[in-house]
Design a protein around this motif. Sequence first.
Motif, short mmCIF file in Angstrom:
data_model
loop_
_atom_site.label_atom_id
_atom_site.label_comp_id
_atom_site.label_asym_id
_atom_site.label_seq_id
_atom_site.Cartn_x
_atom_site.Cartn_y
_atom_site.Cartn_z
N SER A 65 -3.70 7.79 -8.43
CA SER A 65 -3.32 9.11 -7.94
C SER A 65 -2.38 8.93 -6.76
CB SER A 65 -4.57 9.88 -7.50
OG SER A 65 -4.19 11.10 -6.92
N ALA A 66 -1.12 9.31 -6.98
CA ALA A 66 -0.11 9.25 -5.94
C ALA A 66 0.47 10.65 -5.79
CB ALA A 66 0.97 8.24 -6.31
N PRO A 67 -0.14 11.51 -4.95
CA PRO A 67 0.19 12.92 -4.91
C PRO A 67 1.60 13.26 -4.45
CG PRO A 67 -1.56 12.42 -3.36
CD PRO A 67 -1.22 11.17 -4.05
N GLY A 68 2.25 12.45 -3.67
CA GLY A 68 3.61 12.78 -3.24
C GLY A 68 3.98 12.09 -1.95
N ARG A 69 5.14 12.45 -1.44
CA ARG A 69 5.66 11.83 -0.22
C ARG A 69 4.74 12.12 0.96
NH1 ARG A 69 11.84 12.35 0.92
NH2 ARG A 69 11.76 10.60 -0.50
N GLY A 70 4.40 11.08 1.67
CA GLY A 70 3.56 11.22 2.85
C GLY A 70 2.07 11.25 2.57
N ALA A 71 1.67 11.26 1.31
CA ALA A 71 0.25 11.29 0.97
C ALA A 71 -0.25 9.88 0.71
CB ALA A 71 0.02 12.15 -0.26
N VAL A 88 -7.75 2.54 -1.60
CA VAL A 88 -7.10 3.64 -0.91
C VAL A 88 -6.00 3.03 -0.04
CG1 VAL A 88 -7.39 5.51 0.76
CG2 VAL A 88 -9.22 4.98 -0.85
N GLY A 89 -4.80 3.58 -0.14
CA GLY A 89 -3.67 3.10 0.64
C GLY A 89 -2.71 2.29 -0.23
N HIS A 90 -1.47 2.19 0.24
CA HIS A 90 -0.42 1.54 -0.54
C HIS A 90 -0.75 0.09 -0.86
CE1 HIS A 90 2.39 4.89 -0.43
NE2 HIS A 90 2.05 5.07 0.85
#
Length: 120
Positions: A65-71, A88-90
Amino acid sequence: MTTPANAPLKSPTGQPTGTAAAEPAAPASGGGAPKVVARQGVLSAVRPDQQPGDGRYPVAWLHISAPGRGAIPTATSRCTCGRDRSAVGHRQVHALIADHTAHRDLCPLRTASQEGRTAA
């Protein structure tokens, strides 16, 4: 517009005086109860699956789940062998993706089915 507190809101209708017994319903013409006709339907049967498949079925799932920029992205990796991991996290998500890919080659459920295919 003011109305008295005890004024009726609707037109009064005549109130019956005393009690009256209910009257029985009129008998149906034609003598007897109405006849009900059952419909003749088409017999249904369960048909065999039109797409029989090739024997493969899912064993491991990777949900990202990668909701968008900055999330902050999240990921889960699950396998029917009992493996269940999340990140959780990049950095952790990228590491879980690599770990999930490596698990595909090492999973005992996948390697057992692959051995039978190479022997055949």
